[in-house]
Design a protein around this motif. Structure first.
Motif, short mmCIF file in Angstrom:
data_model
loop_
_atom_site.label_atom_id
_atom_site.label_comp_id
_atom_site.label_asym_id
_atom_site.label_seq_id
_atom_site.Cartn_x
_atom_site.Cartn_y
_atom_site.Cartn_z
N GLY A 29 0.80 -1.22 0.00
CA GLY A 29 0.00 0.00 0.00
C GLY A 29 0.83 1.26 0.00
O GLY A 29 0.61 2.18 -0.79
N CYS A 30 1.87 1.32 0.88
CA CYS A 30 2.67 2.53 1.02
C CYS A 30 4.14 2.34 0.74
O CYS A 30 4.94 3.28 0.88
CB CYS A 30 2.48 3.10 2.43
SG CYS A 30 3.06 2.00 3.73
N ASP A 31 4.58 1.14 0.45
CA ASP A 31 5.97 0.80 0.13
C ASP A 31 6.91 0.94 1.32
O ASP A 31 8.13 0.98 1.15
CB ASP A 31 6.50 1.65 -1.03
CG ASP A 31 5.84 1.27 -2.35
OD1 ASP A 31 5.33 0.14 -2.42
OD2 ASP A 31 5.84 2.09 -3.28
N ASP A 32 6.39 1.00 2.55
CA ASP A 32 7.27 1.00 3.72
C ASP A 32 7.80 -0.42 3.95
O ASP A 32 7.19 -1.41 3.54
CB ASP A 32 6.51 1.48 4.95
CG ASP A 32 6.24 2.98 4.89
OD1 ASP A 32 6.92 3.65 4.10
OD2 ASP A 32 5.33 3.44 5.61
N SER A 33 8.99 -0.46 4.63
CA SER A 33 9.66 -1.73 4.87
C SER A 33 9.63 -2.10 6.34
O SER A 33 9.80 -1.22 7.21
CB SER A 33 11.10 -1.68 4.38
OG SER A 33 11.14 -1.38 2.99
N TYR A 34 9.47 -3.42 6.60
CA TYR A 34 9.44 -3.94 7.97
C TYR A 34 10.08 -5.33 7.97
O TYR A 34 9.88 -6.12 7.06
CB TYR A 34 8.01 -4.05 8.52
CG TYR A 34 7.29 -2.73 8.66
CD1 TYR A 34 7.31 -2.03 9.86
CD2 TYR A 34 6.58 -2.19 7.58
CE1 TYR A 34 6.63 -0.82 9.99
CE2 TYR A 34 5.92 -0.99 7.70
CZ TYR A 34 5.93 -0.31 8.91
OH TYR A 34 5.27 0.89 9.03
N HIS A 35 10.90 -5.55 9.03
CA HIS A 35 11.37 -6.92 9.24
C HIS A 35 10.24 -7.79 9.77
O HIS A 35 9.41 -7.31 10.57
CB HIS A 35 12.53 -6.95 10.25
CG HIS A 35 13.83 -6.51 9.67
ND1 HIS A 35 14.58 -5.46 10.20
CD2 HIS A 35 14.55 -6.95 8.60
CE1 HIS A 35 15.67 -5.29 9.50
NE2 HIS A 35 15.69 -6.20 8.51
N GLY A 49 1.09 -13.30 -1.44
CA GLY A 49 0.08 -12.34 -1.90
C GLY A 49 0.36 -10.93 -1.39
O GLY A 49 1.48 -10.58 -0.98
N ASP A 50 -0.67 -10.11 -1.42
CA ASP A 50 -0.55 -8.72 -0.96
C ASP A 50 -0.41 -8.69 0.55
O ASP A 50 -1.02 -9.47 1.27
CB ASP A 50 -1.78 -7.91 -1.38
CG ASP A 50 -1.85 -7.74 -2.89
OD1 ASP A 50 -0.82 -7.99 -3.54
OD2 ASP A 50 -2.93 -7.40 -3.40
N TRP A 51 0.43 -7.69 0.97
CA TRP A 51 0.62 -7.49 2.43
C TRP A 51 0.52 -6.03 2.74
O TRP A 51 1.07 -5.17 2.04
CB TRP A 51 1.97 -8.06 2.85
CG TRP A 51 2.24 -7.87 4.32
CD1 TRP A 51 1.75 -8.59 5.33
CD2 TRP A 51 3.05 -6.84 4.91
NE1 TRP A 51 2.18 -8.13 6.53
CE2 TRP A 51 3.01 -7.03 6.31
CE3 TRP A 51 3.82 -5.79 4.39
CZ2 TRP A 51 3.69 -6.21 7.20
CZ3 TRP A 51 4.50 -4.98 5.28
CH2 TRP A 51 4.43 -5.19 6.69
N ARG A 52 -0.20 -5.69 3.83
CA ARG A 52 -0.37 -4.30 4.26
C ARG A 52 0.31 -4.12 5.61
O ARG A 52 0.21 -4.96 6.50
CB ARG A 52 -1.84 -3.93 4.38
CG ARG A 52 -2.62 -4.01 3.07
CD ARG A 52 -2.18 -2.92 2.09
NE ARG A 52 -3.06 -2.85 0.94
CZ ARG A 52 -2.93 -3.59 -0.15
NH1 ARG A 52 -1.96 -4.48 -0.23
NH2 ARG A 52 -3.76 -3.43 -1.16
N CYS A 53 0.97 -2.96 5.73
CA CYS A 53 1.64 -2.64 6.98
C CYS A 53 0.62 -2.20 8.02
O CYS A 53 -0.54 -1.94 7.71
CB CYS A 53 2.68 -1.54 6.76
SG CYS A 53 1.94 0.06 6.29
N PRO A 54 1.03 -2.10 9.31
CA PRO A 54 0.08 -1.70 10.35
C PRO A 54 -0.56 -0.33 10.09
O PRO A 54 -1.73 -0.14 10.42
CB PRO A 54 0.94 -1.68 11.62
CG PRO A 54 2.03 -2.67 11.34
CD PRO A 54 2.33 -2.55 9.89
N LYS A 55 0.15 0.61 9.49
CA LYS A 55 -0.43 1.92 9.21
C LYS A 55 -1.56 1.82 8.20
O LYS A 55 -2.63 2.41 8.38
CB LYS A 55 0.66 2.87 8.68
CG LYS A 55 1.71 3.24 9.71
CD LYS A 55 2.73 4.21 9.09
CE LYS A 55 3.80 4.60 10.10
NZ LYS A 55 4.80 5.53 9.48
N CYS A 56 -1.34 1.06 7.15
CA CYS A 56 -2.37 0.90 6.12
C CYS A 56 -3.59 0.18 6.68
O CYS A 56 -4.74 0.50 6.33
CB CYS A 56 -1.83 0.16 4.92
SG CYS A 56 -0.55 1.08 4.01
N LEU A 57 -3.36 -0.81 7.52
CA LEU A 57 -4.49 -1.52 8.14
C LEU A 57 -5.30 -0.58 9.02
O LEU A 57 -6.54 -0.63 9.02
CB LEU A 57 -3.98 -2.70 8.97
CG LEU A 57 -3.48 -3.92 8.19
CD1 LEU A 57 -2.94 -4.97 9.15
CD2 LEU A 57 -4.60 -4.53 7.37
#
Length: 1072
Positions: A29-35, A49-57
């Motif tokens: 969604g926002c192209d941010d990176s997380y380990h 598949g698609d993955w959304r970070c906590p901010k997008c959720l």
């Protein structure tokens, strides 16, 4: 540099590092990176598949929520086109024909798809299709389709779903409006994976679903008592969904794996509904499911009397959820109350109870509103309005008995539960609209109560006796009285009455069967051959029957008696099972027989009886084996025939480890025994015979065989006899004594009877054959041709035949003295004893001969009557020329016997009875003895021969002494001999005898002469003595020798004087 700058931007926003790039996630969604390990909670793997970070959720969740549900399909289908699409989808999805896909595979794949978020599968479901518009799968009278004649019977059938909801027992018949899906069936056309989510039916009613055709429908259901538990689990697992939609479970949009629910303690049941099967769900029973493939189903709701209290609870539940009602429960109850006189008494009772609650609640609510200040009241017929026009604006319940309205909000009303939610106007502006006054409701309830009162009293008593426990149960007669009362008061047919009738009928049947069981007989059963009847109760059936007796609402006098009988049967079974579980023992025959006797007394089918009979046969067989093997009762041991009989009996027995082991042991023993017997028989019949070592080796194998083996016993006896024979043969060789011929012959004969190769036998046979050859040579040397004497008789004794010419005393002496000689010689242990026996025989022989000579000479005295005499072998009187034997002194006719070749030759003549042998020379006899000594076998003939030689030698010495003395006397005289006497001749009838008379005949010379004639040896001294006797004695006395006199004084007889003065005669004389 620019590339490096962009790479450095990919760092984890949580830890600020770019390490572990393979675990670094990029938000779609926002192209941010997380380990993955920096997230809360951390992820174990990189998601697909698609993955959304906590901010997008968080941003997505903050958006207004849309109602959950299924999208409406854009395409219209016919039944045929939908089926083609459904079959094509399933076939392509599973890559196999639709009819070959297992239901388990479809179920597993369905729940996999539900649980995954990476895959989306879209299917279509023709659900909630109104049968009124599109038609029904059941025949409908006046419907769009013509009913076939063979289907007309289904038009009024209760299982026709178009009839079920509105049948008389259904409460929904009192709902005036047609409710699609509830009173009118809905149609469902499914395909693979099309599902119906967790839900309960409207108003918690019953539902019935019929699958007309197609592939199965898989159902999952929870009992009605677990509804709140299931709701709590779902709210716990998905709280955010229920926050936005509290009545989510009523929307048929929520599905959850039944395994998850079961893991949280919710009881779940499943089934596969196939074509032609009904599935019924009970009130407030949550259910869900999916279709296995293309199918067609039809469903409808119905409500029975027992649903009434649940229906009111459901309305209260709907009020809490602000969910609309499909119909007004109060309106339905009032409609039934207004038809009280036509109501079923059971339904009237239920309606009366429900109205009591309804009126109580309504009175309390109206009192509450009145206290609030509502004073305006108005009669309003809410049943004339549509349901959606009389809903409470707050809880959406359908108003019927009463409602509050306000002029500020025309067309809006609230139920009395939500009086404060109508508007902000003063309460005095509110108007209470009511359908009935309380005074109207009470008479309606009383009418229903009166209809149900008599029935309620009766039903209460029925319920009391039906629900009585243990000692409070009533007799079956009470039940019969209640049935009679229902008939008298014409109570309508209902479930309670049917149950009472069924219980009473069951009790009467059980009482009859129990009595028959106790009596040991049945009217519909029979006994065959003393065995179990094919229709006898099993123990489990009897146990179930006893439970049924005690579970009956009434008490039966036969129940405790039958329970006692059942306890006896169970004790018998326990005893039998214990005995059958034990090892088969020969000692349990009597115990099994007593059990069989006990079991035959029970008139039930006992599976233990055939097993006990089989066990009895097994134990009897084992007892027979044990008895046959018992050394006390059967000391000889098991015979082959006995083993075969036991094995033949054992073959027909039911297999059991104990009998199988015994059978195997017997079979092995029989095989070994037969093999041993065959080997023993072969050894006994072997030609040439086997050696003793071979037979002994065979016996070592037999020693361990516990059986009676005749051939092996015979083999043992043969070995024992062979060993004894060999021991005797060894004793003969090492004993130092010369073996006796009889012993050797006996050993050879016994050896021939022993079927064993005996090494010394050949030697013994050679030795015996040599002895036989010697005996033949001796016989040729001694025996005259056609001689009646044996070789031993020739050498030992004179064996005369019984003749009247001998006296009885002489005959007895001969028989008693001579006939046991051979036996005495055979029994003698050595040659010395044989010589002693022969010496005794010699004395008896001389004594008997002396008597015989005296008797014969006495017959020839002149005083004897010649006509009465019997002489010669012909036993006739003397006549003509006669011959006299020099040994026995008997007279013989010259025509009856063979006389001397030269009558004038002075030789001794012996009669045929005295001439027993050829009288070989002493040299031949000595040669025979030498050849016998080389053979080294002692036999009576050899002992007799040795004694003969010794006796001959002794006689020769004495004879030579006498002859020498006689010759010396003759030479000392001037003249020799004496002139012979004158011959006297007589003619005519007088006897004429020619003889020589000597007055002084030497007795010793005569005795030597007689002894010499007895010797079966030719010696010259015999003729010399005979000539001296003929010539007469010398005139002077001669000295006597030292030899033993021929006759002893004790043997003297009256004839002694005769012989002492007898005339020496020639052997010829004449009888006139």
């Amino acid at each position: 540099d620019i590339y490096r700058y962009h790479v450095d931007l990919y760092v984890c926003l949580m830890c600020g590092t770019g390490n572990d790039e393979d675990r670094l996630l990029l938000c779609d969604g926002c192209d941010d990176s997380y380990h993955t390990f920096c997230l809360i909670p951390p992820l174990s793997d990189v998601p697909k598949g698609d993955w959304r970070c906590p901010k997008c959720l968080a941003q997505e969740c903050s958006k207004p929520q849309e109602a959950f549900g299924f999208e409406q399909a854009c395409r219209d289908y016919s039944l045929k086109s939908f089926g083609e699409m459904a079959d094509s989808f399933k076939s392509d999805y599973f890559n196999m024909p639709v009819h070959m896909v297992p239901t388990e595979l479809v179920e597993k794949e369905f729940w996999r798809l539900v649980g995954t978020i990476e895959e989306d599968v879209t299917v279509e479901y023709g659900a909630d299709i109104a049968s009124k518009e599109f038609g029904s799968g059941f025949p409908i009278k006046g419907g769009k389709f013509k009913v076939a004649p063979h289907d007309e019977k289904y038009l009024q059938c209760g299982w026709n779903l178009n009839n079920m909801a509105m049948m008389t027992p259904s409460v929904l018949t009192h709902v005036t409006a047609d409710i699609c899906g509830m009173t009118l069936p809905w149609l469902y056309v499914g395909m693979c994976f099309s599902s119906f989510c967790w839900h309960i039916e409207d108003h918690w009613s019953y539902s019935i679903n019929y699958l007309h055709w197609g592939e199965p429908k898989t159902w999952y259901g929870a009992p009605g008592f677990a509804a709140e538990q299931l709701e709590a689990v779902m709210k716990k697992l998905a709280p955010e969904l229920f926050e936005s939609q509290p009545d989510l479970l009523h929307q048929l949009v929520t599905i959850m794996n039944p395994n998850t629910l079961m893991a949280h303690g919710v009881p779940i049941y499943r089934t596969n509904q196939c074509a032609g099967e009904f599935v019924i769900t009970f009130p407030r029973s949550y259910h869900s499911g999916f279709n296995q493939g293309f199918n067609f189903a039809e469903a409808v709701n119905f409500c029975t009397v027992d649903w009434m209290p649940l229906g009111r609870q459901c309305v209260e539940h709907y009020r809490l959820l602000n969910r609309y009602c499909v119909f007004s429960h109060d309106e339905m109850v009032c409609n039934m109350a207004m038809k009280a006189d036509r109501l079923d008494v059971v339904l009237a009772s239920a309606v009366q109870k429900d109205m009591r609650l309804m009126i109580k609640e309504e009175r309390e609510l109206r009192d509450k509103v009145r206290k609030m200040g509502v004073v305006q009241c108005e009669l309003f017929k809410y049943d004339l309005l549509a349901d959606d026009e009389r809903q409470c604006v707050k809880c959406r319940t359908t108003c019927y008995l009463s409602a509050l309205t306000c002029p500020c909000r025309p067309g809006v009303q609230v139920c009395l539960h939500h009086a404060h939610d109508l508007c902000s106007c003063p309460v005095s502006n509110y108007t209470l609209n009511y359908r009935f006054t309380l005074d109207d409701l009470y008479p309606m309830m009383n009418a229903v109560r009166q209809r149900a009162e008599s029935y309620d009293e009766w039903a209460a008593r029925v319920t009391e006796v039906m629900e009585a426990k243990l000692d409070k149960k009533r007799n079956v007669n009470v039940f019969r009285a209640l049935l009679e009362e229902s008939d008298e008061k014409s109570f309508p047919e209902n479930d309670l009455l049917r149950q009472l009738r069924l219980v009473t009928q069951d009790a009467e049947k059980c009482s009859s069967v129990a009595q028959q069981l106790l009596n040991g007989k049945r009217q519909t059963r029979y006994r065959t051959g003393g065995g179990n009847s094919p229709n006898q109760l099993t123990v489990e059936e009897m146990r179930s029957f006893v439970r049924q007796l005690y579970n009956l609402p009434c008490s039966l006098t036969q129940a405790p008696l039958l329970k006692e009988l059942l306890n006896s049967i169970e004790d018998f079974q326990q005893h039998s099972e214990k005995l059958l579980s034990d090892e088969v023992s020969a000692d349990s025959v009597s115990e099994i027989e007593s059990l069989l006797e006990e079991g035959s007394q029970f008139d039930v089918f006992l599976p233990e009886l055939p097993l006990l009979r089989e066990r009895l046969e097994q134990t009897r067989w084992l007892a027979g084996v044990q008895q046959a093997e018992d050394p006390v009762s059967n000391p000889c041991g098991l015979s082959l025939d006995c083993m075969r009989r036991l094995i033949d009996r054992g073959v027909g027995l039911t297999p059991h480890p104990s009998t199988e082991r015994t059978m195997a042991r017997l079979q092995e023993l029989l095989t070994i025994s037969e093999e041993m017997e065959e080997k023993a028989q072969a050894l006994l019949k072997a030609r040439p015979p086997e050696s003793l070592e071979t037979l002994s080796s065979m016996l070592t194998q037999v020693d361990g065989v516990p059986a009676y083996l005749p051939n092996c016993l015979l083999l043992q006896d043969t070995v024992n006899r062979a060993k004894e024979w060999l021991q005797e043969a060894e004793d003969l060789q090492v004993g130092g004594q010369t073996p006796v011929l009889s012993s050797l012959s006996d050993m050879v004969l016994r050896a021939h009877a022993i079927p064993v190769r005996l090494e010394p036998l050949d030697q013994l046979e050679v030795l015996v054959s040599e002895v036989q050859a010697w005996k033949e040579s001796a016989a040729k040397t001694f025996l005259i041709k056609n001689s009646p004497f044996t070789l031993l008789e020739v050498r030992l004794v004179i064996s005369y035949q019984s003749n009247e010419k001998y006296s009885v005393e002489v005959f007895k002496l001969l028989n008693g003295s001579f006939y046991d000689v051979e036996r005495a010689l055979s029994d003698s242990k050595d040659s010395a004893s044989a010589m002693f026996t022969l010496a005794e025989v010699r004395l008896k022989e001389q004594e008997s001969l002396c008597l015989l000579r005296a008797a014969n000479e006495s017959k020839l005295l002149p005083t004897a009557d010649c006509a009465a005499l019997k002489v010669c072998v012909c036993q006739k009187p003397p006549m003509g020329a006669m011959l006299q034997c020099e040994l026995c002194r008997d007279a013989f006719h010259s025509v009856c016997v063979r006389g001397p070749s030269d009558p004038l030759d002075p030789e001794d003549w012996l009669c045929p009875l005295c001439l027993r042998s050829t009288k070989p020379s002493l040299a031949k006899i000595q040669t025979l003895l030498s050849s016998l000594q080389r053979i080294r076998v002692r036999l009576p003939e050899g002992d007799a021969l040795r004694y003969m030689i010794e006796r001959t030698g002794s006689w020769q010495r004495r004879a030579r002494g006498v002859i020498d003395s006689y010759d010396h006397s003759l030479t000392s005289q001037d003249c020799r001999g004496a002139s012979p006497t004158q011959s006297h001749r007589t003619t005519g009838h007088k006897r004429k005898v020619r003889h020589y008379i000597t007055d002084c005949l030497s007795l010793e010379l005569e005795e030597l002469m007689v002894e010499g004639l007895l010797l079966q040896v030719s010696v010259p001294e015999t003729q010399q003595l005979y000539r001296h006797l003929l010539s007469g004695p010398p005139t002077t006395n001669t000295s006597h020798t030292e030899h033993t006199p021929y006759l002893t004084p004790e043997h003297s007889s009256p004839q002694r004087e005769v012989r002492s003065v007898r005339l020496c005669m020639h052997h010829f004389f004449y009888a006139v």
